[in-house]
Scaffold this motif. Structure first.
Motif, short mmCIF file in Angstrom:
data_model
loop_
_atom_site.label_atom_id
_atom_site.label_comp_id
_atom_site.label_asym_id
_atom_site.label_seq_id
_atom_site.Cartn_x
_atom_site.Cartn_y
_atom_site.Cartn_z
N LEU A 188 9.03 72.00 33.99
CA LEU A 188 9.65 70.90 33.26
C LEU A 188 8.82 70.50 32.06
O LEU A 188 9.35 70.33 30.95
N LEU A 189 7.52 70.36 32.24
CA LEU A 189 6.65 69.95 31.14
C LEU A 189 6.65 70.98 30.02
O LEU A 189 6.65 70.63 28.83
N ALA A 190 6.66 72.26 30.37
CA ALA A 190 6.70 73.31 29.35
C ALA A 190 7.99 73.25 28.56
O ALA A 190 7.99 73.38 27.32
N ARG A 191 9.10 73.04 29.24
CA ARG A 191 10.39 72.94 28.56
C ARG A 191 10.43 71.72 27.63
O ARG A 191 10.98 71.79 26.53
N ILE A 192 9.85 70.62 28.08
CA ILE A 192 9.79 69.42 27.24
C ILE A 192 9.01 69.70 25.97
O ILE A 192 9.43 69.32 24.86
N ARG A 193 7.88 70.37 26.10
CA ARG A 193 7.07 70.67 24.92
C ARG A 193 7.84 71.53 23.92
O ARG A 193 7.76 71.31 22.71
N VAL A 194 8.57 72.50 24.43
CA VAL A 194 9.35 73.38 23.55
C VAL A 194 10.41 72.58 22.80
O VAL A 194 10.59 72.72 21.59
N LEU A 220 2.72 55.31 23.50
CA LEU A 220 2.33 56.70 23.42
C LEU A 220 3.07 57.38 22.28
O LEU A 220 3.95 56.81 21.64
N ALA A 221 2.72 58.65 22.04
CA ALA A 221 3.25 59.34 20.87
C ALA A 221 4.74 59.61 20.95
O ALA A 221 5.45 59.48 19.98
N GLU A 222 5.24 59.99 22.12
CA GLU A 222 6.64 60.35 22.27
C GLU A 222 7.26 59.53 23.39
O GLU A 222 6.65 59.31 24.43
N THR A 223 8.50 59.12 23.18
CA THR A 223 9.20 58.33 24.19
C THR A 223 10.32 59.16 24.80
O THR A 223 11.16 59.72 24.09
N ILE A 224 10.34 59.21 26.12
CA ILE A 224 11.35 59.95 26.87
C ILE A 224 12.17 58.97 27.70
O ILE A 224 11.61 58.10 28.36
N LEU A 225 13.49 59.12 27.64
CA LEU A 225 14.37 58.35 28.52
C LEU A 225 14.72 59.22 29.72
O LEU A 225 15.36 60.26 29.58
N SER A 272 5.64 59.19 36.69
CA SER A 272 4.18 59.23 36.79
C SER A 272 3.61 60.47 36.11
O SER A 272 2.63 60.39 35.36
N GLU A 273 4.23 61.62 36.36
CA GLU A 273 3.74 62.87 35.76
C GLU A 273 3.89 62.86 34.24
O GLU A 273 3.00 63.32 33.52
N LEU A 274 4.99 62.35 33.75
CA LEU A 274 5.22 62.30 32.31
C LEU A 274 4.23 61.35 31.63
O LEU A 274 3.70 61.65 30.56
N GLN A 275 3.98 60.22 32.26
CA GLN A 275 3.00 59.28 31.70
C GLN A 275 1.61 59.90 31.70
O GLN A 275 0.83 59.71 30.75
N PHE A 276 1.29 60.63 32.76
CA PHE A 276 -0.02 61.30 32.83
C PHE A 276 -0.18 62.30 31.69
O PHE A 276 -1.30 62.50 31.17
N GLU A 277 0.94 62.92 31.27
CA GLU A 277 0.90 63.90 30.18
C GLU A 277 0.89 63.24 28.80
O GLU A 277 0.81 63.93 27.79
N GLY A 278 0.98 61.92 28.76
CA GLY A 278 0.88 61.23 27.49
C GLY A 278 2.18 60.77 26.88
O GLY A 278 2.24 60.45 25.69
#
Length: 238
Positions: A119-125, A9-14, A28-34
């Motif tokens: 959480l997802l919004a903060r990650i995007r920022v 995927l485009a971005e990798t999160i640990l 699961s949620e993070l993978q669903f978001e790409g």
């Protein structure tokens, strides 16, 4: 053990979390978001994962209370090497903990329980800010800041800045010639959720001046009385 799941995927999160249910849900949620997700359950695994994948990581989500090495120690080790964006995640909601996390280099801090949308919004920022800052170089007079190399020079002399000092200087240079209030600096450097004393800005401005406004050179960081601070070339004193 460290696990790598999902497809490229485009971005990798640990994601570092020792609670199985929460880790599985967030993964699961993070993978669903790409996002591509690496996981670790202890501080030792987190440090090993960082060392093995540091050039691939866009962000680390790091639980404070993990076995072996706690999250704060993992972050301190990472900060000796680079500025990988780190979001601290913890059930502890004490102001002192937030301040300690942010002052030791966390880019953001989220307290459990939280909504996944937040959480997802903060990650995007955080990731958007990382991409923006990594491509920027700034110059004001003989002061130069290279965001990608994380390097600052004044009149050709390298200034050794901490993570927080660098972030504060970068914001000042992004807004060169524009007065910034203490609240604006707090929001952009310490985060909107920071609840400590506003005089932390004054403390770090003093640190920066000691490293940037060198003896015999015209000062660049100026106090705007009743407002805050401004970075600009000027002949008058501060």
């Amino acid at each position: 053990m460290l696990k790598k799941e999902g497809f490229m995927l485009a971005e990798t999160i640990l994601l570092v979390e020792d609670e199985d249910g929460l880790r599985t849900y967030l993964q699961s949620e993070l993978q669903f978001e790409g996002y591509q997700v690496l996981t670790a359950t202890t501080g030792t695994e987190a440090w090993a994962a960082y060392q093995a994948h540091q050039n691939q990581l866009a962000l680390m989500i790091l639980d404070w209370m993990i076995p072996e090495l706690d999250g704060l120690e993992v972050m301190r080790r990472i900060r000796r090497h680079d500025d990988l964006p780190i979001m601290m995640m913890t059930a502890r909601d004490y102001i002192g903990d937030k301040v300690a996390g942010l002052d030791n280099g966390a880019d953001d801090y989220i307290t459990k329980p939280f909504e996944i949308e937040e959480l997802l919004a903060r990650i995007r920022v955080i990731i958007r800010r990382k991409h923006h800052s990594a491509s920027q170089n700034y110059q004001v007079g003989d002061l130069e800041l290279n965001a990608k190399a994380r390097q600052v020079q004044r009149a050709g002399k390298v200034a050794q800045l901490t993570q927080r000092e660098f972030s504060l200087l970068q914001v000042l240079m992004q807004h060169a010639g524009e007065p910034l209030t203490r609240d604006e600096l707090l929001d952009q450097v310490w985060g909107a959720d920071y609840e400590g004393q506003t005089n932390i800005v004054d403390v770090y401005i003093r640190y920066l001046r000691a490293k940037i406004d060198l003896s015999g050179m015209a000062p660049l960081i100026h106090t705007v009385r009743g407002v805050g601070y401004i970075l600009q070339e000027a002949k008058h004193g501060r």
